[in-house]
Design a protein around this motif. Structure first.
Motif, PDB file in Angstrom:
ATOM      1  N   GLN A 130      -1.867  -5.189 -15.973  1.00  0.00           N
ATOM      2  CA  GLN A 130      -0.642  -4.817 -15.267  1.00  0.00           C
ATOM      3  C   GLN A 130      -0.888  -3.944 -14.038  1.00  0.00           C
ATOM      4  O   GLN A 130      -0.175  -4.058 -13.045  1.00  0.00           O
ATOM      5  CB  GLN A 130       0.317  -4.098 -16.228  1.00  0.00           C
ATOM      6  N   LYS A 131      -1.901  -3.080 -14.087  1.00  0.00           N
ATOM      7  CA  LYS A 131      -2.178  -2.212 -12.919  1.00  0.00           C
ATOM      8  C   LYS A 131      -2.650  -3.037 -11.726  1.00  0.00           C
ATOM      9  O   LYS A 131      -2.274  -2.766 -10.584  1.00  0.00           O
ATOM     10  CB  LYS A 131      -3.197  -1.135 -13.282  1.00  0.00           C
ATOM     11  N   ILE A 132      -3.466  -4.045 -11.989  1.00  0.00           N
ATOM     12  CA  ILE A 132      -3.927  -4.927 -10.908  1.00  0.00           C
ATOM     13  C   ILE A 132      -2.734  -5.698 -10.343  1.00  0.00           C
ATOM     14  O   ILE A 132      -2.570  -5.809  -9.128  1.00  0.00           O
ATOM     15  CB  ILE A 132      -5.028  -5.887 -11.410  1.00  0.00           C
ATOM     16  N   LYS A 133      -1.888  -6.206 -11.234  1.00  0.00           N
ATOM     17  CA  LYS A 133      -0.703  -6.943 -10.789  1.00  0.00           C
ATOM     18  C   LYS A 133       0.194  -6.060  -9.929  1.00  0.00           C
ATOM     19  O   LYS A 133       0.693  -6.488  -8.883  1.00  0.00           O
ATOM     20  CB  LYS A 133       0.078  -7.478 -11.994  1.00  0.00           C
ATOM     21  N   ALA A 134       0.416  -4.823 -10.367  1.00  0.00           N
ATOM     22  CA  ALA A 134       1.276  -3.902  -9.619  1.00  0.00           C
ATOM     23  C   ALA A 134       0.689  -3.612  -8.239  1.00  0.00           C
ATOM     24  O   ALA A 134       1.424  -3.562  -7.239  1.00  0.00           O
ATOM     25  CB  ALA A 134       1.466  -2.610 -10.399  1.00  0.00           C
ATOM     26  N   ALA A 135      -0.626  -3.455  -8.153  1.00  0.00           N
ATOM     27  CA  ALA A 135      -1.272  -3.178  -6.862  1.00  0.00           C
ATOM     28  C   ALA A 135      -1.145  -4.377  -5.928  1.00  0.00           C
ATOM     29  O   ALA A 135      -0.808  -4.224  -4.735  1.00  0.00           O
ATOM     30  CB  ALA A 135      -2.745  -2.818  -7.077  1.00  0.00           C
ATOM     31  N   ILE A 136      -1.381  -5.570  -6.450  1.00  0.00           N
ATOM     32  CA  ILE A 136      -1.271  -6.790  -5.637  1.00  0.00           C
ATOM     33  C   ILE A 136       0.166  -6.964  -5.159  1.00  0.00           C
ATOM     34  O   ILE A 136       0.417  -7.246  -3.988  1.00  0.00           O
ATOM     35  CB  ILE A 136      -1.734  -8.034  -6.440  1.00  0.00           C
ATOM     36  N   ARG A 137       1.113  -6.753  -6.053  1.00  0.00           N
ATOM     37  CA  ARG A 137       2.533  -6.893  -5.686  1.00  0.00           C
ATOM     38  C   ARG A 137       2.925  -5.878  -4.618  1.00  0.00           C
ATOM     39  O   ARG A 137       3.644  -6.197  -3.683  1.00  0.00           O
ATOM     40  CB  ARG A 137       3.428  -6.750  -6.913  1.00  0.00           C
ATOM     41  N   SER A 138       2.443  -4.672  -4.754  1.00  0.00           N
ATOM     42  CA  SER A 138       2.758  -3.627  -3.780  1.00  0.00           C
ATOM     43  C   SER A 138       2.259  -4.006  -2.381  1.00  0.00           C
ATOM     44  O   SER A 138       2.976  -3.872  -1.388  1.00  0.00           O
ATOM     45  CB  SER A 138       2.130  -2.298  -4.231  1.00  0.00           C
ATOM     46  N   VAL A 139       1.029  -4.509  -2.314  1.00  0.00           N
ATOM     47  CA  VAL A 139       0.460  -4.939  -1.025  1.00  0.00           C
ATOM     48  C   VAL A 139       1.260  -6.115  -0.479  1.00  0.00           C
ATOM     49  O   VAL A 139       1.628  -6.157   0.703  1.00  0.00           O
ATOM     50  CB  VAL A 139      -1.037  -5.312  -1.165  1.00  0.00           C
ATOM     51  N   TYR A 140       1.561  -7.084  -1.348  1.00  0.00           N
ATOM     52  CA  TYR A 140       2.335  -8.252  -0.924  1.00  0.00           C
ATOM     53  C   TYR A 140       3.689  -7.835  -0.347  1.00  0.00           C
ATOM     54  O   TYR A 140       4.101  -8.322   0.715  1.00  0.00           O
ATOM     55  CB  TYR A 140       2.543  -9.216  -2.105  1.00  0.00           C
ATOM     56  N   LEU A 141       4.379  -6.933  -1.028  1.00  0.00           N
ATOM     57  CA  LEU A 141       5.702  -6.502  -0.556  1.00  0.00           C
ATOM     58  C   LEU A 141       5.611  -5.784   0.787  1.00  0.00           C
ATOM     59  O   LEU A 141       6.457  -5.975   1.659  1.00  0.00           O
ATOM     60  CB  LEU A 141       6.386  -5.609  -1.592  1.00  0.00           C
ATOM     61  N   ARG A 142       4.560  -4.972   0.969  1.00  0.00           N
ATOM     62  CA  ARG A 142       4.398  -4.287   2.261  1.00  0.00           C
ATOM     63  C   ARG A 142       4.173  -5.289   3.388  1.00  0.00           C
ATOM     64  O   ARG A 142       4.638  -5.098   4.501  1.00  0.00           O
ATOM     65  CB  ARG A 142       3.249  -3.287   2.205  1.00  0.00           C
ATOM     66  N   ILE A 143       3.494  -6.376   3.083  1.00  0.00           N
ATOM     67  CA  ILE A 143       3.181  -7.374   4.108  1.00  0.00           C
ATOM     68  C   ILE A 143       4.344  -8.345   4.331  1.00  0.00           C
ATOM     69  O   ILE A 143       4.663  -8.679   5.468  1.00  0.00           O
ATOM     70  CB  ILE A 143       1.917  -8.180   3.702  1.00  0.00           C
ATOM     71  N   ASN A 144       4.982  -8.797   3.253  1.00  0.00           N
ATOM     72  CA  ASN A 144       5.868  -9.964   3.380  1.00  0.00           C
ATOM     73  C   ASN A 144       7.353  -9.732   3.066  1.00  0.00           C
ATOM     74  O   ASN A 144       8.142 -10.653   3.189  1.00  0.00           O
ATOM     75  CB  ASN A 144       5.345 -11.110   2.513  1.00  0.00           C
ATOM     76  N   GLU A 145       7.743  -8.531   2.685  1.00  0.00           N
ATOM     77  CA  GLU A 145       9.174  -8.314   2.408  1.00  0.00           C
ATOM     78  C   GLU A 145       9.927  -8.057   3.707  1.00  0.00           C
ATOM     79  O   GLU A 145       9.587  -7.162   4.470  1.00  0.00           O
ATOM     80  CB  GLU A 145       9.381  -7.137   1.453  1.00  0.00           C
ATOM     81  N   ALA A 146      10.949  -8.865   3.941  1.00  0.00           N
ATOM     82  CA  ALA A 146      11.783  -8.715   5.143  1.00  0.00           C
ATOM     83  C   ALA A 146      12.879  -7.711   4.833  1.00  0.00           C
ATOM     84  O   ALA A 146      13.969  -8.071   4.408  1.00  0.00           O
ATOM     85  CB  ALA A 146      12.363 -10.058   5.555  1.00  0.00           C
ATOM     86  N   LYS A 147      12.588  -6.442   5.030  1.00  0.00           N
ATOM     87  CA  LYS A 147      13.545  -5.383   4.685  1.00  0.00           C
ATOM     88  C   LYS A 147      14.732  -5.390   5.636  1.00  0.00           C
ATOM     89  O   LYS A 147      14.577  -5.480   6.836  1.00  0.00           O
ATOM     90  CB  LYS A 147      12.868  -4.027   4.725  1.00  0.00           C
ATOM     91  N   GLY A 148      15.906  -5.276   5.031  1.00  0.00           N
ATOM     92  CA  GLY A 148      17.123  -5.158   5.810  1.00  0.00           C
ATOM     93  C   GLY A 148      17.533  -6.410   6.562  1.00  0.00           C
ATOM     94  O   GLY A 148      18.495  -6.405   7.298  1.00  0.00           O
ATOM     95  N   GLN A 149      16.800  -7.502   6.382  1.00  0.00           N
ATOM     96  CA  GLN A 149      17.111  -8.715   7.115  1.00  0.00           C
ATOM     97  C   GLN A 149      17.795  -9.765   6.258  1.00  0.00           C
ATOM     98  O   GLN A 149      18.157 -10.812   6.744  1.00  0.00           O
ATOM     99  CB  GLN A 149      15.834  -9.326   7.699  1.00  0.00           C
ATOM    100  N   ARG A 150      17.957  -9.471   4.985  1.00  0.00           N
ATOM    101  CA  ARG A 150      18.544 -10.462   4.095  1.00  0.00           C
ATOM    102  C   ARG A 150      20.011 -10.681   4.436  1.00  0.00           C
ATOM    103  O   ARG A 150      20.796  -9.747   4.494  1.00  0.00           O
ATOM    104  CB  ARG A 150      18.412 -10.013   2.652  1.00  0.00           C
TER     105      ARG A 150
END
Length: 192
Positions: A130-150
């Protein structure tokens, strides 16, 4: 169905299709709607149609849970579910509970598709780590989440009223079924 369809148009079309297919609906056959992308979206909210069959087959082995209660107090929700399943609820007494599968609007669809593939292929490994998954997800969200644009579409009042009308009697039937089986704590949308 095209991607530019509005929610209001979708609901209008689905309700019209339900009216045309009133006979199938009166049979309470939840599978009668599978071929109609409009009707299936509304049919899946006709919970009483599903529950009658499930209760008939499984009786007291069925527990109906409401998302509202999971959201309000996830620890209590999980402990009650464990008690129903005869599992030890103490695992949730100190567990850190959070949102794991939050929907986001991605900046890049291609990166999102790739990440979804990696997640699905590596699911067994990621569940154990789970810690590896959380780290990967965190990096992914920083790179690919379109904040405030939904883009969120507001439901027009007429559509809202149509949906209330559509679900009024099915939800009354659902409330009856659940109360006959001893359910007293119901969410607001099921109270009279």
């Amino acid at each position: 169905m095209t991607s530019d369809i509005t929610f209001d148009h979708y609901v209008d079309r689905a309700i019209r299709d339900f009216e045309v297919n009133r006979y199938k609906r009166s049979k309470r056959n939840v599978y009668a709607y599978e071929g109609n992308i409009y009707m299936i979206g509304l049919a899946e909210g006709l919970y009483a149609d599903f529950l009658e069959e499930w209760f008939a087959v499984f009786g007291k082995k069925v527990k109906v849970c409401f998302f509202e209660y999971l959201k309000a107090d996830s620890r209590l929700f999980m402990m009650e579910l464990c008690n129903f399943l005869n599992l030890n609820p103490s695992v949730y007494a100190l567990a850190k509970l959070g949102i794991e599968n939050k929907t986001i609007e991605p900046k890049s669809k291609r990166l999102h598709d790739w990440a979804s593939l990696v997640n699905s292929k590596g699911e067994k490994f990621l569940r154990r780590h789970q810690k590896i998954k959380a780290a990967i997800r965190s990096v992914y969200l920083r790179i690919n989440e379109a904040k405030g644009q939904r883009k969120r579409e507001n439901i027009h009042e007429t559509t809202y009223k149509c949906l209330l009308d559509f679900y009024r009697f099915p939800n009354e039937r659902l409330r009856e079924i659940l109360m006959q089986r001893g359910y007293q704590r119901l969410p607001g949308w099921l109270r009279s």
